[in-house]
Each structure stands twice: as C-alpha cells, then as structure tokens.
Motif scaffolding. Structure first.
Motif, PDB file in Angstrom:
ATOM      1  N   VAL A  64       0.992  -1.379   0.461  1.00  0.00           N
ATOM      2  CA  VAL A  64      -0.001   0.300  -0.270  1.00  0.00           C
ATOM      3  C   VAL A  64       0.994   1.047  -0.161  1.00  0.00           C
ATOM      4  O   VAL A  64       0.681   2.785  -0.134  1.00  0.00           O
ATOM      5  N   GLN A  65       2.237   0.852   0.285  1.00  0.00           N
ATOM      6  CA  GLN A  65       2.875   2.141  -0.151  1.00  0.00           C
ATOM      7  C   GLN A  65       4.699   1.845  -0.672  1.00  0.00           C
ATOM      8  O   GLN A  65       4.815   0.789   0.036  1.00  0.00           O
ATOM      9  N   ALA A  66       4.929   2.140  -1.823  1.00  0.00           N
ATOM     10  CA  ALA A  66       6.517   2.115  -2.044  1.00  0.00           C
ATOM     11  C   ALA A  66       7.619   1.690  -1.370  1.00  0.00           C
ATOM     12  O   ALA A  66       7.958   3.237  -0.777  1.00  0.00           O
ATOM     13  N   ILE A  75       2.947   0.480  -5.585  1.00  0.00           N
ATOM     14  CA  ILE A  75       1.335  -0.188  -4.793  1.00  0.00           C
ATOM     15  C   ILE A  75       0.584  -0.663  -4.675  1.00  0.00           C
ATOM     16  O   ILE A  75       0.504  -0.458  -6.847  1.00  0.00           O
TER      17      ILE A  75
END
Length: 306
Positions: A64-66, A75
């Motif tokens: 959900v967060q690179a 993502i």
C-alpha cells in the motif's frame, strides 16, 4: 491499527493492542498484511519476550506504500515478505530485499507459509551439497521445514528417511516420497548426510548413523535439551565424520523467496498447512504450535485473502 504483542503468559502468549501504523524506512514497503505464519521458535521467544520485541517474520499481503528509494514493487503488488519483526499486525514494513512478488495463482495462505521454513530448507540443502543418489536422514521432520526439505530433497534424487513422533505426523512425508520412522534409533543407516534438528539425546544417535566420511548438519534443538557427544566413542565408530552447524539467517531473502514462489507456481513445492484460522485465534494456535499439535505450518488470517 491493531497488532499482536507479547504477554509473557504461557497459555495466552499474545494479545491485541492498538499501535501506530509503521513508518517504512526508505528501502521498505508498507504491506497490508492478509496472512501471517508463526514459527515454533517464536513460541519459545514469547516465553520471556525482550522489551520492545514485536513478533512476526512471515507475512503475505498487499503493498500500500512503495519504497521511497524506488526499489521493490509498486502499490497494489501482492507480495510475500520476511521482515525482521512486527508481522503480526494489520500493516508491516518490509525491506524490499526481503520480499517477492506473488503471481495470481498463489494465494496469501500458501505464500505466508513460505518464508522462514522455506528459506531454511533451501539454504540447508545448499549447505548439505548435491544430494542426488545419496542416503539422507532428517530428524524432526514433521514441521514446516521438514516438509519442504523432504519434497526438495526427494525431488533432487535423494533417498530420504524422515523421523517423526507418530505415524500421523509422517503421513504427508510418505506421500512426498520419504521413508518414515518414529525414532532416530529406528533409522537404518549408514547415511551420507544427516540433517539434525532435535538435539538432546537424538544428536549422538543420529551421528552414529553417519557413514565414514559423511556429514551431519546440525540446524536446531527442538527438544530444548543440550546434546553431549563422546568423541572417544565417536572415533571408534563412523570415523572422519564432518559436523557442521547451520543457521538460516542472512539477508537478502528476496532471491530465495522468489525461488520458492517459482517452485510453488510450477507445482514442484507444496506448502503443508496444518492449521488456518482467523488471527483472533493466534494465542491458541501458538500454544498448539509450541506443543507440536500442528503438522506443517499454521497460518493466521487478518481479513480477506486471495
């Protein structure tokens, strides 16, 4: 977010707590955890948890967060990961060198069962060397590592004897091609390679099964009992035996995770999952795992999975 934290209590080793969402380092992604798999070694650490330790090393879920440094998947990628800690939570920060992307054909339950046990099996067999045509003895074989070692070693051409406590715990190992016995003393040697994980009185018995010039790789002490070796007696038996100590740890884990994912995708490796539950059942599952009531891996679900 919710996470599981140690309690120090034997019958309820973990409890839910509210915690801030992890803030990833530049080389980490933030994963929404869908499934995680505890390991028996973690149950021992929970008996006397060190301050600040957050359990959880085997996770599968959605990025959900690179990573800020541009490494790793973006993502929306489905991944399996092996963080240093903190995986028993709704979200976990995972280094990009310790994860692999999952294909659609592998669900999160099977993926979560891969990291520690699968990496251990791969690296253990690399330590043992080529096993094609060799007679191999594996002790403590009914856990997650044992099932992976058995399938990989038999697939590589080894003649493998697996030691389990009961016939029931050895059923799947027989299906994978192992000869199963229920005590180290019952194993008919000699063996070219012995993979020994129980320690205590089993280790010297296992050592006596090694052929002259063979190798014993010691990779655990599941009995939690120290081993005593009589080297004078040893030198009167299987002379020139090599004893090697093995520990799986050492990043990066990503390449080995990718290899494991590939083996599962090609149906050359089949995670043995003995228990799947919602993570509200984690405390009880940990007790079952500690007391060896789970064959293979136990997996806990935090919510929806694929």
């Amino acid at each position: 977010m919710r996470r599981l934290i140690p309690t120090g209590e034997a019958e309820r080793p973990v409890a839910f707590a509210e915690a801030p969402q992890p803030v990833p380092e530049p080389d980490e992604v933030l994963v929404k955890v869908e499934a995680f798999a505890p390991n028996r070694g973690e149950t021992f650490l929970l008996e006397d948890p060190r301050p600040g330790w957050l359990p959880g090393k085997d996770v599968a879920g959605l990025v959900v967060q690179a990573a800020a440094d541009g490494s790793g998947p973006g993502i929306g990628a489905r991944v399996v990961g092996h963080p240093a800690q903190g995986g028993w939570a709704e979200y976990a920060a995972v280094p990009t060198h310790s994860l692999a992307v999952l294909p659609d054909s592998i669900d999160s339950v099977r993926a979560a069962a891969l990291p520690l046990a699968g990496i251990t099996a791969l690296r253990l067999l690399r330590t043992a060397g080529p096993v094609a045509g060799l007679r191999v003895l594996l002790t403590g074989a009914s856990g997650g590592v044992g099932h992976y070692v058995t399938e990989l070693a038999v697939g590589a051409g080894a003649e493998l004897t697996a030691v389990t406590a009961t016939p029931e715990r050895g059923e799947r190992l027989v299906e994978l091609g192992a000869h199963v016995v229920h005590g180290v003393a019952a194993a008919e040697g000699p063996f070219d390679v012995v993979l020994e994980s129980t320690g205590g009185p089993d280790l010297p018995v296992a050592l006596s099964k090694v052929r002259p010039g063979g190798t014993l790789v010691w990779f655990g002490q599941a009995s939690r009992t120290p081993a005593t070796l009589d080297f004078f007696r040893l030198l009167g038996g299987p002379e020139r035996v090599t004893i090697r100590h093995f520990h799986y740890a050492g990043a990066p884990y990503g390449p080995d995770l990718a290899a494991l994912v590939g083996l599962v995708e090609r149906e050359r490796l089949h995670p043995e999952i003995g228990s799947v539950s919602g993570w509200a059942e984690t405390a009880g599952t940990l007790v079952d795992l500690r007391e060896r009531r789970v064959r293979g891996k136990a997996v806990l679900l935090t919510g929806g999975t694929r």
